[in-house]
Every structure is written in C-alpha cells, then in structure tokens.
Design a protein around this motif. Structure first.
Motif, PDB file in Angstrom:
ATOM      1  N   THR A  48     -25.091  27.719  55.863  1.00 17.52           N
ATOM      2  CA  THR A  48     -24.758  28.924  55.100  1.00 17.52           C
ATOM      3  C   THR A  48     -23.265  29.004  54.822  1.00 17.52           C
ATOM      4  O   THR A  48     -22.845  29.280  53.685  1.00 17.52           O
ATOM      5  CB  THR A  48     -25.220  30.180  55.870  1.00 17.52           C
ATOM      6  OG1 THR A  48     -26.642  30.138  56.031  1.00 17.52           O
ATOM      7  CG2 THR A  48     -24.838  31.447  55.128  1.00 17.52           C
ATOM      8  N   ASP A  51     -22.404  26.290  52.186  1.00 14.85           N
ATOM      9  CA  ASP A  51     -22.827  26.623  50.826  1.00 14.85           C
ATOM     10  C   ASP A  51     -21.982  27.737  50.227  1.00 14.85           C
ATOM     11  O   ASP A  51     -21.686  27.732  49.031  1.00 14.85           O
ATOM     12  CB  ASP A  51     -24.307  27.018  50.816  1.00 14.85           C
ATOM     13  CG  ASP A  51     -25.237  25.837  51.055  1.00 14.85           C
ATOM     14  OD1 ASP A  51     -24.739  24.696  51.038  1.00 14.85           O
ATOM     15  OD2 ASP A  51     -26.440  26.059  51.252  1.00 14.85           O
ATOM     16  N   MET A  52     -21.568  28.695  51.049  1.00 13.05           N
ATOM     17  CA  MET A  52     -20.711  29.773  50.554  1.00 13.05           C
ATOM     18  C   MET A  52     -19.344  29.234  50.156  1.00 13.05           C
ATOM     19  O   MET A  52     -18.760  29.655  49.146  1.00 13.05           O
ATOM     20  CB  MET A  52     -20.594  30.864  51.610  1.00 13.05           C
ATOM     21  CG  MET A  52     -21.882  31.644  51.838  1.00 13.05           C
ATOM     22  SD  MET A  52     -21.760  32.883  53.156  1.00 13.05           S
ATOM     23  CE  MET A  52     -20.595  34.033  52.403  1.00 13.05           C
ATOM     24  N   GLY A  55     -19.689  27.617  46.884  1.00 10.44           N
ATOM     25  CA  GLY A  55     -20.184  28.470  45.812  1.00 10.44           C
ATOM     26  C   GLY A  55     -21.595  28.119  45.398  1.00 10.44           C
ATOM     27  O   GLY A  55     -22.026  28.450  44.293  1.00 10.44           O
ATOM     28  N   ASP A  56     -22.331  27.448  46.295  1.00 13.98           N
ATOM     29  CA  ASP A  56     -23.707  27.033  46.008  1.00 13.98           C
ATOM     30  C   ASP A  56     -24.649  28.131  46.494  1.00 13.98           C
ATOM     31  O   ASP A  56     -25.234  28.052  47.582  1.00 13.98           O
ATOM     32  CB  ASP A  56     -24.002  25.703  46.699  1.00 13.98           C
ATOM     33  CG  ASP A  56     -25.372  25.148  46.337  1.00 13.98           C
ATOM     34  OD1 ASP A  56     -25.941  25.611  45.330  1.00 13.98           O
ATOM     35  OD2 ASP A  56     -25.853  24.254  47.054  1.00 13.98           O
ATOM     36  N   THR A  57     -24.788  29.177  45.705  1.00 15.91           N
ATOM     37  CA  THR A  57     -25.584  30.326  46.094  1.00 15.91           C
ATOM     38  C   THR A  57     -26.697  30.591  45.078  1.00 15.91           C
ATOM     39  O   THR A  57     -26.555  30.228  43.902  1.00 15.91           O
ATOM     40  CB  THR A  57     -24.690  31.581  46.202  1.00 15.91           C
ATOM     41  OG1 THR A  57     -23.991  31.771  44.958  1.00 15.91           O
ATOM     42  CG2 THR A  57     -23.670  31.423  47.329  1.00 15.91           C
ATOM     43  N   PRO A  58     -27.794  31.253  45.506  1.00 16.86           N
ATOM     44  CA  PRO A  58     -28.115  31.629  46.896  1.00 16.86           C
ATOM     45  C   PRO A  58     -28.132  30.397  47.814  1.00 16.86           C
ATOM     46  O   PRO A  58     -28.452  29.298  47.367  1.00 16.86           O
ATOM     47  CB  PRO A  58     -29.509  32.250  46.783  1.00 16.86           C
ATOM     48  CG  PRO A  58     -29.664  32.636  45.352  1.00 16.86           C
ATOM     49  CD  PRO A  58     -28.881  31.621  44.582  1.00 16.86           C
ATOM     50  N   VAL A  59     -27.797  30.626  49.068  1.00 13.83           N
ATOM     51  CA  VAL A  59     -27.708  29.511  50.011  1.00 13.83           C
ATOM     52  C   VAL A  59     -29.082  28.879  50.207  1.00 13.83           C
ATOM     53  O   VAL A  59     -30.112  29.463  49.873  1.00 13.83           O
ATOM     54  CB  VAL A  59     -27.117  29.991  51.356  1.00 13.83           C
ATOM     55  CG1 VAL A  59     -25.686  30.461  51.171  1.00 13.83           C
ATOM     56  CG2 VAL A  59     -27.965  31.103  51.957  1.00 13.83           C
ATOM     57  N   TRP A  61     -31.391  28.202  52.499  1.00 12.26           N
ATOM     58  CA  TRP A  61     -32.582  28.774  53.131  1.00 12.26           C
ATOM     59  C   TRP A  61     -33.143  29.953  52.346  1.00 12.26           C
ATOM     60  O   TRP A  61     -34.298  30.322  52.525  1.00 12.26           O
ATOM     61  CB  TRP A  61     -32.297  29.171  54.580  1.00 12.26           C
ATOM     62  CG  TRP A  61     -31.219  30.211  54.763  1.00 12.26           C
ATOM     63  CD1 TRP A  61     -29.886  29.979  54.920  1.00 12.26           C
ATOM     64  CD2 TRP A  61     -31.403  31.636  54.824  1.00 12.26           C
ATOM     65  NE1 TRP A  61     -29.219  31.165  55.077  1.00 12.26           N
ATOM     66  CE2 TRP A  61     -30.109  32.190  55.024  1.00 12.26           C
ATOM     67  CE3 TRP A  61     -32.499  32.477  54.742  1.00 12.26           C
ATOM     68  CZ2 TRP A  61     -29.909  33.564  55.135  1.00 12.26           C
ATOM     69  CZ3 TRP A  61     -32.306  33.846  54.846  1.00 12.26           C
ATOM     70  CH2 TRP A  61     -31.020  34.382  55.041  1.00 12.26           C
ATOM     71  N   MET A  62     -32.336  30.559  51.487  1.00 13.09           N
ATOM     72  CA  MET A  62     -32.836  31.634  50.630  1.00 13.09           C
ATOM     73  C   MET A  62     -33.622  31.094  49.441  1.00 13.09           C
ATOM     74  O   MET A  62     -34.497  31.779  48.905  1.00 13.09           O
ATOM     75  CB  MET A  62     -31.675  32.491  50.122  1.00 13.09           C
ATOM     76  CG  MET A  62     -31.009  33.329  51.183  1.00 13.09           C
ATOM     77  SD  MET A  62     -29.707  34.362  50.477  1.00 13.09           S
ATOM     78  CE  MET A  62     -29.255  35.334  51.908  1.00 13.09           C
ATOM     79  N   ARG A  63     -33.324  29.856  49.054  1.00 13.76           N
ATOM     80  CA  ARG A  63     -34.020  29.253  47.919  1.00 13.76           C
ATOM     81  C   ARG A  63     -35.338  28.617  48.326  1.00 13.76           C
ATOM     82  O   ARG A  63     -36.202  28.386  47.494  1.00 13.76           O
ATOM     83  CB  ARG A  63     -33.126  28.198  47.245  1.00 13.76           C
ATOM     84  CG  ARG A  63     -31.862  28.755  46.620  1.00 13.76           C
ATOM     85  CD  ARG A  63     -31.232  27.732  45.676  1.00 13.76           C
ATOM     86  NE  ARG A  63     -30.845  26.513  46.350  1.00 13.76           N
ATOM     87  CZ  ARG A  63     -29.620  26.265  46.812  1.00 13.76           C
ATOM     88  NH1 ARG A  63     -28.672  27.165  46.677  1.00 13.76           N
ATOM     89  NH2 ARG A  63     -29.346  25.127  47.396  1.00 13.76           N
TER      90      ARG A  63
END
Length: 203
Positions: A48, A51-52, A55-59, A61-63
């Motif tokens: 997390t 990824d933050m 700037g690879d969001t949503p991180v 595990w959210m995808r």
C-alpha cells in the motif's frame, strides 16, 4: 518479468506475511478479529505504501478482492492449525523471512515496470518488504525490527543490489528472482542464528 510470475510471487508473499502476522498476533493473545487485522496489515501494508508513492491507485488490494479473501483464508487456517505448531517464534520468523524476500522482489519489479532507476527500485523493494512488518509491530506495541540493530532492511538492500548485479551479467529473470528471494531468506536465517548485527548507536 512475466505477469504470471509476478502474480505467483505476490500470492506467496501475501500468504507468508498473513501467516507471519497471524502468529505475531496470537503470541500477544489477540482475539480472532485482532488476528485477522494484524494479518491483513502485515500482508498489504508495504504494498500500500509503495503504490501510494508511485501514484498507482486504487492500491492493489482494492482492485482485486481475491487478495483480501486469501488473507482471510490464510488467517483462519493459521488459527485452526495453531494447536499443531508448538514453536510460534520460529514459525513467525521463518514466514516473516520468506515474505520479506518475496515482497522485496515484487517491489523491485514494480519499480522496473515504472521505468525507475535501480536505486529507487531497491528502495521500493525495501519498503514493500518491510513496512507491513513496521505497521504490525507498531500495532502490537513492539519496536519494529527495521529500527533495531537486527539485519532486516539491510537484507532487502543487499538482495536488491544482488538482483541488478545478476541482471548485469544477463542472468534470466526467473533465475534472478529465485536467487534474490533465496538470498534474503537464507541471510535472515544466518544473521539470526549467528547473532550478527549492525552497529548500535546511542547513549
């Protein structure tokens, strides 16, 4: 690096850190919900943060909710089999060391995919490998390993440097990945067994 290999490494790392987090929580006698929370943050914490930063969001595990389900299943299985495992400390150490190697390699590869320099890739690998453990230890009111004299983040840095050294000599991706994961895992075992530490500063 092939996508399938990256996914395999991420799954294995997630399982290893979920087991590590579960055992750490059970050592502190947390209830099942507490065990699940600690397993979750141990598994996804480093990724997390990485990824933050990218700037690879949503991180990640959210995808993909499958990673959350994997952590849940691993935690439940760990709780169920705890009566068959007598040496919690050794089990925690082994799975934490394995997760460290796997997630370090994953972070390095993600940095490469973003076209970043080797030094930044190594930093991302170290963050991915270490920060889940930092959050875990903080929640359990323990000084994180990365801040103690034990060789932990240093293993990630050395492993990352080894990776780029191997790639310089044209070693194949899969072989380089396995070599680095094994190096970090074995290095952690050696330094703990022989009590090798970094210099300690302070008064």
């Amino acid at each position: 690096m092939q996508i399938g290999t990256m996914e395999t490494i991420e799954v294995l790392g997630t399982v290893a850190f979920a087991i590590s987090g579960s055992f750490a929580a059970m050592q502190r006698r947390l209830d099942p919900f507490g065990v699940l929370i600690i397993a979750f943050v141990t598994s996804i914490g480093g990724g997390t943060v990485r990824d933050m930063l990218l700037g690879d969001t949503p991180v990640a595990w959210m995808r993909d909710v499958n990673y959350c389900l994997l952590i849940l299943a691993t935690s439940v299985a760990t709780i169920f089999f705890k009566t068959h495992i007598k040496k919690f400390k050794i089990t925690l150490f082994l799975f934490d060391s394995l997760g460290l190697g796997l997630f370090t390699m994953l972070g390095i590869q993600k940095g490469i995919n973003f076209g970043l320099s080797p030094g930044i890739c190594i930093a991302l690998g170290t963050i991915t490998g270490c920060f889940g453990g930092v959050i875990r230890d903080t929640l359990l009111n323990t000084i994180p390993l990365i801040f103690r004299k034990e060789i932990y983040a240093t293993a990630c840095i050395l492993g990352g440097s080894l990776y780029f050294g191997l790639k310089h000599y044209k070693l194949g991706d899969d072989m380089a990945n396995i070599a680095v994961i094994a190096f970090i895992f074995v290095l952690r075992i050696v330094v703990v067994k022989y009590r090798l530490t970094l210099p300690k500063f302070g008064y």
